[in-house]
Design a protein around this motif. Structure first.
Motif, PDB file in Angstrom:
ATOM      1  N   LYS A 113      95.053  67.350 -17.245  1.00  0.00           N
ATOM      2  CA  LYS A 113      96.313  67.970 -16.777  1.00  0.00           C
ATOM      3  C   LYS A 113      97.203  68.187 -18.555  1.00  0.00           C
ATOM      4  O   LYS A 113      98.140  69.407 -18.483  1.00  0.00           O
ATOM      5  CB  LYS A 113      97.449  66.657 -16.744  1.00  0.00           C
ATOM      6  N   SER A 114      97.363  67.595 -19.388  1.00  0.00           N
ATOM      7  CA  SER A 114      97.218  68.109 -20.775  1.00  0.00           C
ATOM      8  C   SER A 114      97.132  69.241 -21.542  1.00  0.00           C
ATOM      9  O   SER A 114      98.220  70.183 -22.397  1.00  0.00           O
ATOM     10  CB  SER A 114      97.589  66.738 -21.897  1.00  0.00           C
ATOM     11  N   ALA A 115      96.200  69.716 -21.299  1.00  0.00           N
ATOM     12  CA  ALA A 115      95.800  70.855 -21.694  1.00  0.00           C
ATOM     13  C   ALA A 115      95.819  71.545 -21.170  1.00  0.00           C
ATOM     14  O   ALA A 115      96.125  73.192 -21.974  1.00  0.00           O
ATOM     15  CB  ALA A 115      94.027  70.944 -21.998  1.00  0.00           C
ATOM     16  N   LEU A 116      96.041  71.571 -19.247  1.00  0.00           N
ATOM     17  CA  LEU A 116      96.529  72.715 -18.676  1.00  0.00           C
ATOM     18  C   LEU A 116      98.257  73.009 -19.299  1.00  0.00           C
ATOM     19  O   LEU A 116      97.953  74.369 -19.126  1.00  0.00           O
ATOM     20  CB  LEU A 116      96.002  72.600 -17.084  1.00  0.00           C
ATOM     21  N   ILE A 117      98.591  72.575 -19.295  1.00  0.00           N
ATOM     22  CA  ILE A 117      99.826  72.152 -19.673  1.00  0.00           C
ATOM     23  C   ILE A 117      99.959  73.502 -20.745  1.00  0.00           C
ATOM     24  O   ILE A 117     101.234  74.084 -20.998  1.00  0.00           O
ATOM     25  CB  ILE A 117     100.445  71.157 -20.067  1.00  0.00           C
ATOM     26  N   SER A 118      99.815  73.090 -22.047  1.00  0.00           N
ATOM     27  CA  SER A 118      99.063  73.892 -23.360  1.00  0.00           C
ATOM     28  C   SER A 118      98.821  74.927 -22.723  1.00  0.00           C
ATOM     29  O   SER A 118      99.649  76.318 -23.747  1.00  0.00           O
ATOM     30  CB  SER A 118      97.798  72.563 -24.554  1.00  0.00           C
ATOM     31  N   LYS A 119      97.125  75.051 -22.068  1.00  0.00           N
ATOM     32  CA  LYS A 119      97.006  76.328 -22.075  1.00  0.00           C
ATOM     33  C   LYS A 119      98.319  77.882 -21.138  1.00  0.00           C
ATOM     34  O   LYS A 119      98.536  78.436 -21.836  1.00  0.00           O
ATOM     35  CB  LYS A 119      96.177  76.695 -20.377  1.00  0.00           C
ATOM     36  N   LEU A 120      98.571  76.913 -20.150  1.00  0.00           N
ATOM     37  CA  LEU A 120      99.643  77.790 -19.532  1.00  0.00           C
ATOM     38  C   LEU A 120     100.938  78.101 -20.913  1.00  0.00           C
ATOM     39  O   LEU A 120     101.479  78.588 -20.053  1.00  0.00           O
ATOM     40  CB  LEU A 120     100.329  76.483 -18.335  1.00  0.00           C
ATOM     41  N   ALA A 121     101.615  76.862 -21.613  1.00  0.00           N
ATOM     42  CA  ALA A 121     102.760  77.059 -22.332  1.00  0.00           C
ATOM     43  C   ALA A 121     102.606  78.047 -23.234  1.00  0.00           C
ATOM     44  O   ALA A 121     103.928  79.480 -23.507  1.00  0.00           O
ATOM     45  CB  ALA A 121     102.977  75.416 -22.829  1.00  0.00           C
ATOM     46  N   LEU A 122     101.570  78.343 -23.634  1.00  0.00           N
ATOM     47  CA  LEU A 122     100.983  79.574 -24.529  1.00  0.00           C
ATOM     48  C   LEU A 122     100.864  80.398 -23.575  1.00  0.00           C
ATOM     49  O   LEU A 122     101.482  81.672 -24.494  1.00  0.00           O
ATOM     50  CB  LEU A 122      99.295  78.835 -25.086  1.00  0.00           C
ATOM     51  N   LYS A 123     100.210  81.206 -22.629  1.00  0.00           N
ATOM     52  CA  LYS A 123     100.375  82.147 -21.963  1.00  0.00           C
ATOM     53  C   LYS A 123     101.904  82.067 -21.499  1.00  0.00           C
ATOM     54  O   LYS A 123     101.983  84.065 -22.078  1.00  0.00           O
ATOM     55  CB  LYS A 123      99.365  81.888 -20.946  1.00  0.00           C
TER      56      LYS A 123
END
Length: 189
Positions: free
Chosen positions: A3-13
């Motif tokens: 979940k944490s990595a997904l949040i980071s990826k989505l926030a970056l995008k």
């Protein structure tokens, strides 16, 4: 992906997407009227409201993509990543704008700001001497707009602080706890 990595990826995008929107909007306004953003309170408020709305939409979309629930900390992490991208992009854009795209902009904007201040003070009935004194006290506006190291650093810091506060507020509003499931409790019996 956790979940944490997904949040980071989505926030970056989403941060890069909002940064692109910001640059396109700024360039469009610049080519319509280079000093509009410096002299129009309505334009400044309009852009601020637009970006709050965009941040809320992005936050809701990220929350949906990670399962519909996130803690305050997870929301704040996402908004902080987006804020860093927006602050960095805005700072870089302003340097490029005032150094390469329109090097005369600090002088034009300073003159337009002074004219707008004079007009406002005249509407309030201030005497010419009072207006001149007030303008003199406000300092050299062109120096404040020039992309010097100090001004760039200050601009980035102020942007980051404002986005940080906005991130805290939006995180508090958009956090959403996962409901407690009754079947997760041990059965009595």
């Amino acid at each position: 992906m956790d979940k944490s990595a997904l949040i980071s990826k989505l926030a970056l995008k989403n941060g890069l997407m909002l940064a692109a929107v910001s640059v396109v909007l700024s360039l469009t306004l610049h080519f319509i009227d280079p000093v509009l953003i410096y002299t129009s309170f309505v334009a400044q408020i309009g852009i601020f409201i637009l970006f709050i709305v965009l941040l809320v939409v992005v936050g809701i979309n990220i929350r949906k993509e990670i399962g519909g629930f996130w803690t305050f900390g997870e929301a704040f992490k996402a908004f902080l990543i987006i804020s860093l991208i927006l602050a960095f992009t805005a700072t870089l854009y302003n340097v490029l704008l005032m150094k390469i795209i329109d090097p005369d902009l600090p002088a034009k904007a300073a003159a337009a700001i002074e004219d707008a201040q004079r007009a406002m003070m005249e509407k309030f009935g201030m005497a010419k001497e009072q207006i001149d004194e007030a303008i003199a006290k406000s300092g050299n506006m062109q120096e404040k707009l020039e992309p010097t190291f100090k001004n760039i650093f200050t601009s980035f810091g102020v942007s980051l602080a404002l986005y940080g506060v906005l991130s805290l507020i939006l995180s508090a509003i958009l956090k959403k706890k996962e409901p407690v499931r009754l079947d997760s409790f041990p059965k009595e019996g």
